[in-house]
Design a protein around this motif. Structure first.
Motif, PDB file in Angstrom:
ATOM      1  N   ARG A  82      40.063  38.562  31.820  1.00 19.15           N
ATOM      2  CA  ARG A  82      40.608  38.974  33.109  1.00 19.15           C
ATOM      3  C   ARG A  82      42.124  38.817  33.105  1.00 19.15           C
ATOM      4  O   ARG A  82      42.663  37.763  32.804  1.00 19.15           O
ATOM      5  N   ILE A 261      45.055  29.439  37.435  1.00 21.47           N
ATOM      6  CA  ILE A 261      45.124  30.091  38.745  1.00 21.47           C
ATOM      7  C   ILE A 261      44.198  31.312  38.774  1.00 21.47           C
ATOM      8  O   ILE A 261      43.673  31.696  37.757  1.00 21.47           O
TER       9      ILE A 261
ATOM     10  N   TRP B 184      44.035  28.459  45.220  1.00 25.50           N
ATOM     11  CA  TRP B 184      43.741  27.753  43.971  1.00 25.50           C
ATOM     12  C   TRP B 184      43.609  28.732  42.810  1.00 25.50           C
ATOM     13  O   TRP B 184      44.078  28.470  41.697  1.00 25.50           O
ATOM     14  N   LYS B 185      42.954  29.886  43.056  1.00 28.60           N
ATOM     15  CA  LYS B 185      42.617  30.820  41.975  1.00 28.60           C
ATOM     16  C   LYS B 185      43.036  32.263  42.280  1.00 28.60           C
ATOM     17  O   LYS B 185      42.192  33.155  42.333  1.00 28.60           O
ATOM     18  N   PRO B 186      44.334  32.523  42.488  1.00 32.28           N
ATOM     19  CA  PRO B 186      44.756  33.886  42.841  1.00 32.28           C
ATOM     20  C   PRO B 186      44.559  34.905  41.720  1.00 32.28           C
ATOM     21  O   PRO B 186      44.568  36.109  41.987  1.00 32.28           O
ATOM     22  N   VAL B 187      44.351  34.431  40.477  1.00 33.56           N
ATOM     23  CA  VAL B 187      44.094  35.375  39.381  1.00 33.56           C
ATOM     24  C   VAL B 187      42.585  35.554  39.183  1.00 33.56           C
ATOM     25  O   VAL B 187      42.074  36.667  39.224  1.00 33.56           O
ATOM     26  N   GLN B 188      41.871  34.442  39.009  1.00 30.34           N
ATOM     27  CA  GLN B 188      40.427  34.536  38.772  1.00 30.34           C
ATOM     28  C   GLN B 188      39.695  35.091  39.992  1.00 30.34           C
ATOM     29  O   GLN B 188      38.740  35.844  39.858  1.00 30.34           O
ATOM     30  N   TRP B 190      41.061  36.998  42.478  1.00 34.81           N
ATOM     31  CA  TRP B 190      42.107  37.857  43.052  1.00 34.81           C
ATOM     32  C   TRP B 190      41.640  38.606  44.299  1.00 34.81           C
ATOM     33  O   TRP B 190      42.395  38.788  45.249  1.00 34.81           O
ATOM     34  N   ASP B 194      43.385  38.733  47.865  1.00 33.59           N
ATOM     35  CA  ASP B 194      43.720  40.002  48.510  1.00 33.59           C
ATOM     36  C   ASP B 194      43.242  40.031  49.961  1.00 33.59           C
ATOM     37  O   ASP B 194      43.917  40.566  50.837  1.00 33.59           O
ATOM     38  N   PHE B 199      48.855  35.756  48.149  1.00 35.26           N
ATOM     39  CA  PHE B 199      48.979  34.315  47.948  1.00 35.26           C
ATOM     40  C   PHE B 199      49.641  33.614  49.139  1.00 35.26           C
ATOM     41  O   PHE B 199      49.140  32.613  49.635  1.00 35.26           O
ATOM     42  N   GLN B 200      50.763  34.172  49.605  1.00 37.49           N
ATOM     43  CA  GLN B 200      51.454  33.535  50.728  1.00 37.49           C
ATOM     44  C   GLN B 200      50.647  33.679  52.017  1.00 37.49           C
ATOM     45  O   GLN B 200      50.650  32.778  52.856  1.00 37.49           O
TER      46      GLN B 200
END
Lengths: 261, 249
Positions: A82, A261, B184-188, B190, B194, B199-200
């Motif tokens: 990912r 993250i 905590w997990k903005p990539v995993q 996402w 959204d 994120f903010q």
């Protein structure tokens, strides 16, 4: 009974204890009540001020165990395929936000001709790398979001050699657990091998198309798009592949190690 | 619902002696033996109190490291360790300690919350206790409250204001966990990030959930102290009668 040495400051005859003995039950119950109340309010106060509960050894061993558990959970949540979202060039922040454990004026100058990347640990070819040799490696560019543990973020553009490619080139043992980094300013960090092999993990030499400024990691820094900002050390001077936990500057100050993250 | 509405009308109409008598009648012996708060609710309530304490206290300290708004929380009312001692021991202001607490406390909050929600949905307790909330009911209860005529005799029945507040705080509980995961997990995760407008955005929601909890806590604790029977019922499961029926003693 303890023998009492005569003293001019002490009365010759001791105080009559009869009343105390007669009312021992009452006195004890009052003391017990006061003790209970005292303990309760002390407990409440400690909790309220948060004072030193955190720094107690017993608390720390629990919190550390929880942090280790969180490392495992995050390794499980991490997907090696990912990708962090990419953004258009117009969103890139120039210059990026400075952050270090010291002030900007303290950032060290690096002589690019004298600089070398030392290699250690489970690596086949441990000869140190000169900067121009690293520059000669294939480069990729990513425009991704940098997220700081403090809560701020920005979109940056980083260019460099994928760490996976570099690890292959030096013959690193990819089954090792950790890749550790040491920096010119005494900072250090380490990441798990799965994250090290992620396509968006790179040894960065450029930001926004220009050679990295020393404030942002010249001559090389790590860029891990899938971890918090403090997991990407700047001004790296040594790299190690190892199975023994290398820790890191903030990790040793109790920040969570995986910090994905 | 109809019963409590009738009770309210009666209370408005009767004299204070009659009201006393009515109250003693309404608390039948059978009803008094019934547990107002089931054991699972009592246990999860107090675990949640501890978890909230940990999460809000450490969250304030984490907030201080990069304040979203132009103020900080005094370190002494946050959780993360004494500033001076943390510097001596770790060369860190206590952010490390706060992060440890926050990422440990989240498990307590979430696992305990899951047990609570699962129990309440499975037994239908949510629907029984929190529904329906109507506008007329709300206005009526607010009016009663303003005239100091709101009935608290039966602790097992929530008034409409209580219902709305509990629904609100439970919603905040869900939101705070979701926004926390998004931070905590903005990539995993996402897609979750959204949902919170990035994120903010998730940080803002997380912060305002905390603010909601603090406001709720002020009212919740103040009212519990004003009607101490509620605290007893949350510990033993039973509430002592509102008015001790003289004729039975």
């Amino acid at each position: 009974m303890r023998s009492v040495t005569p003293s001019p400051f002490r009365p010759a005859k001791s105080v009559d204890q009869t009343i105390l003995k007669e009312n021992r039950k009452l006195v004890e119950s009052i003391e017990r009540r006061a003790f209970l109340r005292g303990t309760l309010s002390l407990g409440a106060l400690t909790m309220l001020t948060g004072c030193d509960v955190t720094n107690k050894d017993a608390t720390q061993s629990v919190l550390r165990a929880m942090s280790a558990w969180n490392d495992r959970v995050q390794a499980f949540l991490f997907s090696p395929t990912r990708l962090a979202r990419e953004y258009p060039a117009s969103k890139v922040m120039r210059p990026p936000r400075f952050n270090a454990f010291y002030g900007r004026e303290m950032v060290k100058d690096v002589d690019p001709a004298a600089w070398k990347l030392e290699l250690a640990g489970m690596i086949g070819d441990k000869r140190p790398w000169a900067l121009r040799d690293i520059h000669a490696l294939p480069e990729v560019t990513q425009r991704t979001r940098h997220v700081c543990v403090e809560g701020w973020d920005y979109i940056g553009e980083w260019t460099g050699v994928p760490l996976k490619l570099f690890l292959e080139r030096v013959g690193a043992d990819m089954t090792a657990k950790y890749v550790g980094f040491k920096c010119i300013d005494g900072y250090s960090g380490s990441i798990d091998m799965a994250s090290a092999l992620h396509p968006q993990t790179q040894l960065t030499t450029k930001y926004g198309g220009d050679v990295l400024h020393k404030d942002f990691g010249f001559p090389i820094r790590l860029r891990v798009a899938t971890k918090l900002g403090f997991k990407s050390p700047k001004q790296i001077v040594a790299m190690e592949v190892t199975n023994s936990y290398p820790g890191g500057y903030w990790e040793n100050r109790r920040y969570n190690w995986f910090s994905g993250i | 619902m109809r019963r409590s509405g009738m009770e309210r009308t009666n209370l408005l109409l009767t004299t204070s002696e009659e009201r006393l008598a009515m109250a003693s009648v309404s608390i039948a012996p059978v009803q008094r033996q019934k547990k107002i708060q089931p054991l699972i609710v009592r246990i999860t309530h107090w675990i949640n109190a501890v978890a909230m304490f940990i999460m809000i206290g450490s969250g304030w300290r984490i907030f201080n490291d990069s304040p979203l708004f132009p103020f900080i929380f005094h370190p002494d009312i946050t959780l993360g360790g004494d500033v001076q001692l943390s510097f001596e021991k770790w060369q860190d202001s206590g952010m490390g300690g706060a992060l440890q607490w926050h990422f440990a406390g989240m498990w307590l909050l979430v696992l305990n919350g899951l047990v609570y929600f699962a129990y309440n949905f499975a037994t239908g307790r949510f629907r029984m206790k929190l529904l329906p909330v109507t506008l007329t009911g709300l206005l009526g209860d607010i009016g009663d409250a303003l005239r100091f005529k709101l009935a608290h005799d039966d602790l097992s029945v929530y008034n409409h204001v209580q219902k709305l507040l509990y629904i609100g705080v439970l919603t905040l509980g869900v939101l705070v966990v979701l926004s926390g995961l998004a931070i905590w997990k903005p990539v995993q995760l996402w897609w979750l990030t959204d949902l919170f407008y990035g994120f903010q955005g998730a940080r803002w929601v997380h912060f305002f959930c905390m603010t909601g909890f603090v406001l709720f806590l002020i009212v919740h604790v103040a009212l519990a102290v004003l009607v101490p029977r509620t605290i007893v019922s949350m510990i033993t499961g039973n509430a002592p009668p509102a008015h001790a029926p003289k004729e039975r003693e």
